[in-house]
Write a protein that holds these residues in place. Structure first.
Motif, PDB file in Angstrom:
ATOM      1  N   THR A 123       0.848  -1.194   0.000  1.00 38.01           N
ATOM      2  CA  THR A 123       0.000   0.000   0.000  1.00 38.01           C
ATOM      3  C   THR A 123       0.882   1.241   0.000  1.00 38.01           C
ATOM      4  O   THR A 123       2.045   1.195   0.421  1.00 38.01           O
ATOM      5  CB  THR A 123      -0.917   0.026   1.238  1.00 38.01           C
ATOM      6  OG1 THR A 123      -0.103   0.031   2.415  1.00 38.01           O
ATOM      7  CG2 THR A 123      -1.842  -1.190   1.275  1.00 38.01           C
ATOM      8  N   TYR A 124       0.329   2.344  -0.469  1.00 42.40           N
ATOM      9  CA  TYR A 124       1.059   3.610  -0.529  1.00 42.40           C
ATOM     10  C   TYR A 124       0.172   4.714   0.011  1.00 42.40           C
ATOM     11  O   TYR A 124      -1.051   4.664  -0.136  1.00 42.40           O
ATOM     12  CB  TYR A 124       1.452   3.935  -1.980  1.00 42.40           C
ATOM     13  CG  TYR A 124       2.309   2.863  -2.608  1.00 42.40           C
ATOM     14  CD1 TYR A 124       3.680   2.819  -2.375  1.00 42.40           C
ATOM     15  CD2 TYR A 124       1.741   1.891  -3.439  1.00 42.40           C
ATOM     16  CE1 TYR A 124       4.457   1.817  -2.946  1.00 42.40           C
ATOM     17  CE2 TYR A 124       2.514   0.892  -3.995  1.00 42.40           C
ATOM     18  CZ  TYR A 124       3.882   0.861  -3.753  1.00 42.40           C
ATOM     19  OH  TYR A 124       4.644  -0.119  -4.301  1.00 42.40           O
ATOM     20  N   PRO A 125       0.767   5.726   0.596  1.00 44.24           N
ATOM     21  CA  PRO A 125      -0.035   6.856   1.089  1.00 44.24           C
ATOM     22  C   PRO A 125      -0.679   7.612  -0.073  1.00 44.24           C
ATOM     23  O   PRO A 125      -0.052   7.799  -1.120  1.00 44.24           O
ATOM     24  CB  PRO A 125       0.993   7.749   1.791  1.00 44.24           C
ATOM     25  CG  PRO A 125       2.225   6.941   1.927  1.00 44.24           C
ATOM     26  CD  PRO A 125       2.176   5.848   0.924  1.00 44.24           C
ATOM     27  N   VAL A 126      -1.930   8.024   0.113  1.00 43.18           N
ATOM     28  CA  VAL A 126      -2.677   8.777  -0.900  1.00 43.18           C
ATOM     29  C   VAL A 126      -3.125  10.091  -0.267  1.00 43.18           C
ATOM     30  O   VAL A 126      -3.591  10.110   0.861  1.00 43.18           O
ATOM     31  CB  VAL A 126      -3.915   7.988  -1.383  1.00 43.18           C
ATOM     32  CG1 VAL A 126      -4.718   8.808  -2.387  1.00 43.18           C
ATOM     33  CG2 VAL A 126      -3.496   6.651  -1.986  1.00 43.18           C
ATOM     34  N   SER A 127      -2.990  11.179  -1.000  1.00 44.64           N
ATOM     35  CA  SER A 127      -3.455  12.476  -0.489  1.00 44.64           C
ATOM     36  C   SER A 127      -4.133  13.250  -1.606  1.00 44.64           C
ATOM     37  O   SER A 127      -3.992  12.917  -2.784  1.00 44.64           O
ATOM     38  CB  SER A 127      -2.281  13.267   0.085  1.00 44.64           C
ATOM     39  OG  SER A 127      -1.327  13.525  -0.940  1.00 44.64           O
ATOM     40  N   ILE A 128      -4.865  14.280  -1.247  1.00 42.40           N
ATOM     41  CA  ILE A 128      -5.546  15.133  -2.227  1.00 42.40           C
ATOM     42  C   ILE A 128      -5.006  16.548  -2.046  1.00 42.40           C
ATOM     43  O   ILE A 128      -5.014  17.081  -0.950  1.00 42.40           O
ATOM     44  CB  ILE A 128      -7.070  15.122  -2.018  1.00 42.40           C
ATOM     45  CG1 ILE A 128      -7.612  13.706  -2.219  1.00 42.40           C
ATOM     46  CG2 ILE A 128      -7.753  16.111  -2.962  1.00 42.40           C
ATOM     47  CD1 ILE A 128      -9.067  13.551  -1.866  1.00 42.40           C
ATOM     48  N   GLU A 129      -4.500  17.117  -3.142  1.00 37.68           N
ATOM     49  CA  GLU A 129      -4.026  18.498  -3.112  1.00 37.68           C
ATOM     50  C   GLU A 129      -4.714  19.238  -4.234  1.00 37.68           C
ATOM     51  O   GLU A 129      -4.587  18.867  -5.409  1.00 37.68           O
ATOM     52  CB  GLU A 129      -2.510  18.548  -3.292  1.00 37.68           C
ATOM     53  CG  GLU A 129      -1.773  17.966  -2.091  1.00 37.68           C
ATOM     54  CD  GLU A 129      -0.262  18.068  -2.217  1.00 37.68           C
ATOM     55  OE1 GLU A 129       0.227  18.835  -3.075  1.00 37.68           O
ATOM     56  OE2 GLU A 129       0.423  17.354  -1.459  1.00 37.68           O
ATOM     57  N   ASP A 130      -5.480  20.246  -3.878  1.00 38.63           N
ATOM     58  CA  ASP A 130      -6.296  21.010  -4.833  1.00 38.63           C
ATOM     59  C   ASP A 130      -7.188  20.047  -5.606  1.00 38.63           C
ATOM     60  O   ASP A 130      -7.971  19.360  -5.018  1.00 38.63           O
ATOM     61  CB  ASP A 130      -5.409  21.854  -5.748  1.00 38.63           C
ATOM     62  CG  ASP A 130      -4.658  22.931  -4.965  1.00 38.63           C
ATOM     63  OD1 ASP A 130      -5.241  23.429  -3.960  1.00 38.63           O
ATOM     64  OD2 ASP A 130      -3.513  23.218  -5.307  1.00 38.63           O
ATOM     65  N   ASP A 131      -7.020  19.931  -6.939  1.00 38.98           N
ATOM     66  CA  ASP A 131      -7.892  19.085  -7.750  1.00 38.98           C
ATOM     67  C   ASP A 131      -7.228  17.771  -8.137  1.00 38.98           C
ATOM     68  O   ASP A 131      -7.727  17.063  -9.010  1.00 38.98           O
ATOM     69  CB  ASP A 131      -8.297  19.819  -9.036  1.00 38.98           C
ATOM     70  CG  ASP A 131      -9.165  21.026  -8.731  1.00 38.98           C
ATOM     71  OD1 ASP A 131      -9.860  20.983  -7.679  1.00 38.98           O
ATOM     72  OD2 ASP A 131      -9.138  21.975  -9.499  1.00 38.98           O
ATOM     73  N   TYR A 132      -6.118  17.405  -7.512  1.00 37.19           N
ATOM     74  CA  TYR A 132      -5.370  16.235  -7.942  1.00 37.19           C
ATOM     75  C   TYR A 132      -5.225  15.219  -6.792  1.00 37.19           C
ATOM     76  O   TYR A 132      -5.031  15.586  -5.655  1.00 37.19           O
ATOM     77  CB  TYR A 132      -3.980  16.623  -8.435  1.00 37.19           C
ATOM     78  CG  TYR A 132      -4.056  17.589  -9.591  1.00 37.19           C
ATOM     79  CD1 TYR A 132      -4.256  17.123 -10.894  1.00 37.19           C
ATOM     80  CD2 TYR A 132      -3.940  18.968  -9.383  1.00 37.19           C
ATOM     81  CE1 TYR A 132      -4.350  18.019 -11.950  1.00 37.19           C
ATOM     82  CE2 TYR A 132      -4.025  19.855 -10.432  1.00 37.19           C
ATOM     83  CZ  TYR A 132      -4.232  19.355 -11.709  1.00 37.19           C
ATOM     84  OH  TYR A 132      -4.333  20.224 -12.751  1.00 37.19           O
TER      85      TYR A 132
END
Ligand code: FES
Length: 137
Positions: A123-132
Motif C-alpha cells: 500500500t502507498y499513502p494517498v493524499s488530495i491536493e487542490d484538484d489532484y
C-alpha cells in the motif's frame, strides 16, 4: 521468549495434560476447569518426568479430623518420590520457599490472530491536493 501453538482448545480435557517438546524443552500443558498451565517436565529433585505424575486436589486441615478438599486437579505428584507441586505456580508443596519447577505463561487465542496469511498487498499513502489525487511511492 517466543510463542508456540501447542494444542487446539478441546484437545486437552479438563483434568488432563499434554506433554510436548517445544523450544528445545519438554513441557507439560495442563487444563484445569477452563484454565491452562505449563510446567517444565523435569522434577527439581532428581529429574523425573514430573508432568506424567498424578494430578490431585489440595487437601487443607486445621486440626485432626477436619479437612477440606479444593483446587481439583491442580496439585501434581512426581511419579518417582512423590514430591508435590502446584501447577499454577510451580511451587513445591514440601519446601515452598526453596523448591519450584519452572512455569511458562499460557494463553488461548483465535487462530485468525496467529496466522494472518503470507500474502500482503503493498500500500502507498494517498493524499488530495487542490484538484489532484497524489500517490507517494
Ligand atoms: S525425582 Fe521427583 S520427587 Fe524425586
Amino acid at each position: 521468549m517466543s510463542r508456540h501453538v501447542v494444542a487446539k482448545v478441546g484437545e486437552i480435557a479438563s483434568g488432563q495434560r499434554k506433554i510436548i517438546d517445544v523450544g528445545g524443552r519438554r513441557v507439560g500443558v495442563f487444563h484445569s476447569n477452563g484454565e491452562y498451565f505449563a510446567l517444565l517436565d523435569r522434577c527439581p529433585h532428581q529429574g523425573a518426568s514430573l508432568c506424567s505424575g498424578m494430578l490431585m486436589s489440595l487437601v487443607d486441615s486445621s486440626e485432626p479430623g477436619d479437612y477440606r478438599i479444593s483446587r481439583k486437579s491442580e496439585m501434581l505428584r512426581c511419579p518417582w518420590h512423590g514430591w508435590e507441586f502446584d501447577i499454577r505456580t510451580g511451587q513445591s508443596w514440601c519446601e515452598p520457599s526453596k523448591i519450584r519447577v519452572k512455569t511458562y505463561p499460557v494463553s488461548v487465542e483465535p487462530g485468525a490472530d496467529l496466522v494472518k496469511g503470507p500474502y500482503v498487498a503493498t500500500t502507498y499513502p494517498v493524499s488530495i491536493e487542490d484538484d489532484y489525487v497524489l500517490v507517494e511511492i
